[in-house]
Enzyme design. Structure first.
Site, PDB file in Angstrom:
ATOM      1  N   ARG A 133      40.894   6.911  51.746  1.00  0.00           N
ATOM      2  CA  ARG A 133      40.073   6.311  52.748  1.00  0.00           C
ATOM      3  C   ARG A 133      38.862   7.078  52.861  1.00  0.00           C
ATOM      4  O   ARG A 133      37.429   6.732  52.834  1.00  0.00           O
ATOM      5  CB  ARG A 133      40.559   6.207  54.147  1.00  0.00           C
ATOM      6  N   CYS A 170      48.345  -0.252  54.639  1.00  0.00           N
ATOM      7  CA  CYS A 170      47.278   0.629  55.147  1.00  0.00           C
ATOM      8  C   CYS A 170      47.481   1.414  56.366  1.00  0.00           C
ATOM      9  O   CYS A 170      46.588   2.385  56.499  1.00  0.00           O
ATOM     10  CB  CYS A 170      46.183  -0.489  55.834  1.00  0.00           C
ATOM     11  N   ARG A 203      34.066   0.315  65.016  1.00  0.00           N
ATOM     12  CA  ARG A 203      35.327  -0.343  64.620  1.00  0.00           C
ATOM     13  C   ARG A 203      35.162  -1.214  65.931  1.00  0.00           C
ATOM     14  O   ARG A 203      35.390  -0.718  67.078  1.00  0.00           O
ATOM     15  CB  ARG A 203      36.621   0.469  64.721  1.00  0.00           C
ATOM     16  N   ASP A 213      51.415  -4.777  56.071  1.00  0.00           N
ATOM     17  CA  ASP A 213      50.655  -4.468  57.346  1.00  0.00           C
ATOM     18  C   ASP A 213      51.350  -4.895  58.400  1.00  0.00           C
ATOM     19  O   ASP A 213      52.456  -5.768  58.298  1.00  0.00           O
ATOM     20  CB  ASP A 213      49.225  -5.076  57.339  1.00  0.00           C
ATOM     21  N   GLN A 238      39.013  -0.056  54.053  1.00  0.00           N
ATOM     22  CA  GLN A 238      40.486   0.000  53.563  1.00  0.00           C
ATOM     23  C   GLN A 238      40.755  -0.511  52.376  1.00  0.00           C
ATOM     24  O   GLN A 238      41.378   0.016  51.542  1.00  0.00           O
ATOM     25  CB  GLN A 238      41.291  -0.622  54.655  1.00  0.00           C
ATOM     26  N   HIS A 244      38.455  -5.610  56.909  1.00  0.00           N
ATOM     27  CA  HIS A 244      38.599  -4.181  56.977  1.00  0.00           C
ATOM     28  C   HIS A 244      38.105  -3.503  55.545  1.00  0.00           C
ATOM     29  O   HIS A 244      39.040  -3.145  54.849  1.00  0.00           O
ATOM     30  CB  HIS A 244      39.990  -3.734  57.293  1.00  0.00           C
TER      31      HIS A 244
HETATM   32  N1   CP Z   1      44.238   2.056  58.091  1.00  0.00           N
HETATM   33  C1   CP Z   1      43.637   2.532  59.079  1.00  0.00           C
HETATM   34  O1   CP Z   1      42.460   1.734  59.272  1.00  0.00           O
HETATM   35  O2   CP Z   1      44.078   3.251  60.189  1.00  0.00           O
HETATM   36  P1   CP Z   1      43.580   3.729  61.370  1.00  0.00           P
HETATM   37  O3   CP Z   1      43.775   2.510  62.480  1.00  0.00           O
HETATM   38  O4   CP Z   1      44.480   4.873  61.890  1.00  0.00           O
HETATM   39  O5   CP Z   1      41.975   3.986  61.424  1.00  0.00           O
HETATM   40  N1  NVA Z   2      45.529  -5.251  60.840  1.00  0.00           N
HETATM   41  C1  NVA Z   2      45.720  -4.076  61.501  1.00  0.00           C
HETATM   42  C2  NVA Z   2      45.191  -2.960  60.485  1.00  0.00           C
HETATM   43  C3  NVA Z   2      45.158  -1.746  60.974  1.00  0.00           C
HETATM   44  C4  NVA Z   2      44.536  -0.429  60.225  1.00  0.00           C
HETATM   45  C5  NVA Z   2      44.912  -3.993  62.785  1.00  0.00           C
HETATM   46  O1  NVA Z   2      44.023  -4.845  62.566  1.00  0.00           O
HETATM   47  O2  NVA Z   2      45.609  -3.662  63.684  1.00  0.00           O
END
Ligand code: CP
Ligand code: NVA
Length: 310
Positions: free
Chosen positions: A296, A268, A108, A228, A138, A135
């Site tokens: 997930r 999400c 990530r 989101d 997700q 993502h």
């Molecule tokens: N939805 C998601 O990716 O959650 P986290 O940021 O907690 O991993």
């Molecule tokens: N759009 C959000 C998604 C988190 C799972 C972010 O990037 O923070």
């Protein structure tokens, strides 16, 4: 390095429809097995995974680590202060070192280029656990959740995303490039998704794609209303300004009423209740946010099985 491109899981549209549907079928199959309490299917036995996190996480970290363990493997968490990819050490060096220890790398990151570089220099599969651009894990989990609740994805199924045209939207658009459905994104002017990605999805000619600035009009007839955060990770200093600009884009009970009685609510997570969604909407019986979060793990198990050729 020698690995076929399909080993990596970076963007949903790196795969054709048959492969995506196969992964989703596999996710459902392994989910049923795990739910039955069965612990004899251990395809990752003797395998290790490095998980690089340049950003915080609950779902991604816990679902990857738990899923990999339940199927026999061992996952190693590397937080933002641990390897400091690109700062303490160049990404291409991180990729080559971890490839010598681990069978798979999940990451990530902030810049999308970082995941591309990791994939380029690693000799083991790299899985995208979110970048500023997309993502994909997700949206695979979301597709699985939609199949479970709404039925098979098909051109008639309408997903209406309300909010910022961000990484989540890009993955929806890339899914729409390979699997047919009707995708609508309602966002404030200036917060539309990446134009090239929108064009790519339209050019694929598989799904109906609409980008609009009118959330009320957008949600009519939705099977799913999706929301989101307005300020993603890395944009938190813009949060106050965005709250102003995004007025009218909160998913509240009125908006859900416009969507109609059969509409599910999805998010999400993490959610900022009272900002992009009201408490009442997220707690309503048609909210499937926790089913999404659970999926997930199951979607990712299938992604890892595919990446490892198992
Ligand atoms: N939805 C998601 O990716 O959650 P986290 O940021 O907690 O991993
Ligand atoms: N759009 C959000 C998604 C988190 C799972 C972010 O990037 O923070």
């Amino acid at each position: 390095k020698e690995k076929p491109q399909w080993n990596d899981f970076l963007h949903i549209d790196d795969f054709d429809k048959a492969t995506i549907m196969k992964m989703l079928d596999r996710a459902a199959e392994v989910k049923a097995l795990l739910k039955s309490g069965e612990r004899v299917y251990l395809p990752f036995k003797g395998k290790t995974m490095a998980m690089i996190f340049a950003k915080p996480s609950m779902r991604t970290r816990v679902s990857f680590e738990t899923g990999f363990f339940l199927l026999g493997g061992h996952a190693i968490y590397l937080g933002p202060d641990d390897i400091q990819m690109g700062k303490r050490e160049e990404t291409r060096d991180v990729a080559r070192v971890l490839s010598r220890y681990n069978d798979v790398i999940m990451a990530r990151v902030f810049a999308h280029q970082d995941i591309l570089d990791l994939a380029k220099y690693s000799s083991v599969p790299v899985i995208n656990g979110l970048t500023d651009y997309n993502h994909p894990c997700q949206i695979m989990a979301d597709a699985l959740t939609m199949i479970e609740h709404v039925g098979q994805t098909c051109h008639k199924l309408q997903v209406v995303y309300v909010g910022d045209g961000n990484n989540i939207v890009h993955s929806w658009l890339l899914l729409a490039s390979v699997v047919p459905f009707h995708f609508v994104c309602a966002c404030p002017k200036g917060f539309e998704p990446d134009q090239k990605t929108v064009e790519k999805a339209r050019r694929a000619g598989i799904s109906k794609i609409e980008i609009t600035n009118d959330p009320k009009e957008a949600v009519r007839g939705a099977d799913v209303v999706y929301s989101d955060v307005w300020a993603s990770m890395g944009q938190k200093e813009e949060a106050a300004h965005r709250r102003q600009v995004f007025q009218g884009f909160q998913v509240d009970e009125q908006l859900m009423k416009l969507a109609g009685p059969r509409a599910y609510f999805m998010h999400c997570l993490p959610a900022e209740r009272g900002v992009e969604v009201t408490d009442a909407v997220i707690e309503a019986p048609n909210s499937i946010v926790f089913a999404q979060a659970e999926n997930r793990m199951h979607a990712q198990n299938a992604i890892m099985l595919h990446a490892l050729g198992l």
